[in-house]
Design an enzyme around this catalytic site. Sequence first.
Site, PDB file in Angstrom:
ATOM      1  N   ASP A   1       0.946  -1.128   0.003  1.00 12.97           N
ATOM      2  CA  ASP A   1       0.200  -0.128  -0.007  1.00 12.97           C
ATOM      3  C   ASP A   1       0.869   1.351  -0.157  1.00 12.97           C
ATOM      4  O   ASP A   1       1.987   1.366  -0.381  1.00 12.97           O
ATOM      5  CB  ASP A   1      -0.849  -0.051   1.139  1.00 12.97           C
ATOM      6  CG  ASP A   1      -2.208   0.667   1.173  1.00 12.97           C
ATOM      7  OD1 ASP A   1      -2.450   1.656   0.577  1.00 12.97           O
ATOM      8  OD2 ASP A   1      -3.359  -0.096   1.038  1.00 12.97           O
TER       9      ASP A   1
ATOM     10  N   HIS B   1      -4.232   6.250   2.593  1.00 13.20           N
ATOM     11  CA  HIS B   1      -4.816   4.938   2.204  1.00 13.20           C
ATOM     12  C   HIS B   1      -4.310   3.554   2.910  1.00 13.20           C
ATOM     13  O   HIS B   1      -5.104   2.836   3.490  1.00 13.20           O
ATOM     14  CB  HIS B   1      -4.464   4.944   0.862  1.00 13.20           C
ATOM     15  CG  HIS B   1      -5.098   3.851  -0.054  1.00 13.20           C
ATOM     16  ND1 HIS B   1      -4.718   2.571  -0.020  1.00 13.20           N
ATOM     17  CD2 HIS B   1      -6.316   3.818  -0.766  1.00 13.20           C
ATOM     18  CE1 HIS B   1      -5.601   1.671  -0.686  1.00 13.20           C
ATOM     19  NE2 HIS B   1      -6.891   2.492  -1.179  1.00 13.20           N
TER      20      HIS B   1
ATOM     21  N   SER C   1     -10.967  -0.827  -2.260  1.00  8.61           N
ATOM     22  CA  SER C   1      -9.733  -0.925  -1.465  1.00  8.61           C
ATOM     23  C   SER C   1     -10.015  -1.047  -0.022  1.00  8.61           C
ATOM     24  O   SER C   1      -9.473  -1.516   0.700  1.00  8.61           O
ATOM     25  CB  SER C   1      -9.063   0.716  -1.610  1.00  8.61           C
ATOM     26  OG  SER C   1      -8.188   0.840  -2.729  1.00  8.61           O
TER      27      SER C   1
END
Length: 765
Positions: free
Chosen positions: A148, A214, A540
Amino acid sequence: MSRRRLIIHTPPYFWIFLPFLLVLISLVGAIGDEEKRFYIAYLGDHHPAGNTNSADQMHIHLLTSLKGCYDDAKESLVYSYTKSFNAFAAKLTADEAEKLSRMEEVLSVIPNRYHKLHTTKSWDFIGLPLTARRKLRMESDIIVGLFDTGITPQSESFKDDGFGPPPAKWKGSTCGQFAKFSGCNNKIIGARYFKSDAKPDPADILSPVDVDGHGTHTSSTLAGNLVTNASLFGLANGTARGAVPSARVAMYKVCWASSGCADMDILAAFDAAIHDGVDVISISIGGGSPDYISDSISVGAFHAMQKGILTVASAGNDGILGSVVNDAPWILTVAASGIDREFRSKVHLGNGKNILGLGVSTFNPKQELYPLISGADAARDSASKEDARFCVEDTLDPIKVKDRLVYCKLGTWGTDSVVRGIGGVGTIVETDRFLDAAQIFMAPATMVNGTIGEFIDDYIHSTRSPSAVIYKTHERKKEPAPFVASFSSRGPSPGSQRLLKPDIAAPGVDILAAYTLMKSLTGLKGDTQFSEFSIMSGTSMACPHVAGVAAYVKSFHPNWTPAAIKSAILTTAKPMSRRVNNEAEFAFGSGQVSPTRAVSPGLVYDMDEQTYIQFLCHEGYNASSVATLAGSKSVNCPKLLPGIGYDALNYPTMQLSLKNNQQQTTSVFRRRVTNVGPALAIYNATIKAPKGVQITVKPESLSFSHVLQIRSFKVVVKAKPMSSGQMVSGSLVWKSSRHIVRSPIVIYSPQKISTHIQNQQAKMQ
Ligand SMILES: *[C@@H]1O[C@H](CO)[C@@H](O)[C@H](O)[C@H]1NC(C)=O
Ligand SMILES: *[C@@H]1O[C@H](CO)[C@@H](O)[C@H](O)[C@H]1NC(C)=O
Ligand SMILES: *[C@@H]1O[C@H](CO)[C@@H](O)[C@H](O)[C@H]1NC(C)=O
Ligand SMILES: *[C@@H]1O[C@H](CO)[C@@H](O)[C@H](O)[C@H]1NC(C)=O
Ligand SMILES: *[C@@H]1O[C@H](CO)[C@@H](O)[C@H](O)[C@H]1NC(C)=O
């Protein structure tokens, strides 16, 4: 260099503003070395006697014979994959790449591409309450690996109070201090970064630190600690937690603010994670090419599977039929569903009418009403009314906008920042898309649909001084739930017509989880909102939910294969119906993930490496292609083929694609189930067949007398012709006194055109 969708899987509007950065960087990257590109070369028979030195040397040796000079070879090599498989990445001309691919030691040479990136109430919603039964000691031995944007070690979600030292099986080197990164602890036991293109990325930091949010968000959804009173400025308040709060986290940062995520870095992360000893890998990153051989996530996940590690990946945010990515059969592919919560903002108009907009606006109004204007009426002299309607940068007249609310149509993301930047108060954004996930705004704003938009526009033009006010967002219960998010990528799988993808649905809409303080909530110019928790949407966010369930299942069954864990998760999913979503299994796979049931599936559909190789041969991949995946030259396809059934797999779901002709199609699926429930058990079959399809199973009853006993059966599907693009579904359920083992069966007639592929490429994912 072609740019691949390795943007994190957040829905379209989140990255509408990203292309600018990407284009900028690709231009910069194109200057200089114009004829040289990065390539990945796969070599046979991985682990040359486990000696990483000799593999390194072999890579230099190959490049030296290609370039004719040791120094050039050394300079061109950017990465040697030596721990878990045998490959290297190098900067080469097209000519050299072609020569390299013809060398005897080389299985294939594939150009590097860049992918884009695509509460917590969600756990209660899918039935994993705080009080769920846990094997805590086992859970603390589970290591989850995420590929990530990095991680935030300061976050409450990753404090290590009460954690012992890393499990003995952990082979990752202890991570040190990096720029802006305080190092690991007993919760984050690994944190590394991979960036081999050596291109500067001023918006990011060469360190495992997460400047995007994220990676912090996905990690905390998967394995974050319990954090009480977590919220986004009071919204979605409650206890935030991951699926496996006692598990350990290893972060492999492969995605960068400007360049996205490169194949060669993703492969390096797989090489490391497999060697380090992670139990599950979670990847919320866009897929690359639709074939299983040239996609780094597919190849890496195959190597992980060989070592007993399950890879869970997001299905993508393209929302249209045929757009699902990360769809290899050895990957668990996750679609996004919504939970029973939504974020609404009341808008009060000067005429006394109230409407409800959607999105997160954390601002309390300072006035009772503000003057309201339509963007089209606020156009500056040099701009057209049509452009101004969308409130695009440089189209609005600051004098007309000052101290007003502006009504805009959604064109590009960030009109709230544009309006605010020239002195406006806020925006009401009209759109008929993306209305199932809440967007966070940097100034007072909300989204309304076309009907309401028209109503507002009429109001604006019906009075001399229109006015309105947008109140701070509140949360409320949403019905019906669950639903499949409009942005979640749909099947049919572009990789194989015999494979149902996505596999499963999990919450991916408006998920509250940990965030970084290094970026504002929106990343938009002028945003001054910072929060340790934030709300995000996308496949996601769905992916780490299922990776977390896989880790949870593994804490009960540490010896199960990746296929067995996946089967347990799929066959126990809560069925969803066509009423939930018209695209049915193409939208939600086997249904909504059901964590506690997945621990006790009764039967599993197991598979090993040979099954997948057989499948690949059956799909028409030739021996040399299959060898690239298997990492071995000794693959012999034809020998494997006879008697394997329609799909040559032992998959827990079934999909039949009909030929475009007028005859009835008859196909046989061969399956075998392993008893992982009580030793003595009898399972009876129940078939649900859609209209025009006859499904029979033989035998109709399976009886077991011991644990791990295997029983075989076949499912015969007879289907009448259907019109092109049509899809129907039924199911096979094995039921004992204690367990229900459900497999959806999908029958469809492929669409003749393949426009979605073109769309996909045209679109900046
Ligand atoms: C919970 O969080 C809110 C907002 O962050 C804060 O105002 C409040 O004091 C906190 N409550 C407790 C009990 O910590
Ligand atoms: C969230 O905050 C509201 C208002 O402060 C409070 O009434 C409610 O109990 C909180 N919910 C949780 C789950 O903490
Ligand atoms: C627009 O939103 C309103 C209020 O949320 C709703 O009643 C209406 O059905 C929506 N219209 C469409 C076309 O979705
Ligand atoms: C195998 O398939 C690949 C990809 O389709 C192709 O490039 C290659 O030439 C094939 N090799 C042989 C030996 O047929
Ligand atoms: C399975 O079928 C047999 C024979 O029809 C029946 O006796 C038995 O009760 C069934 N078992 C279950 C769990 O439904």
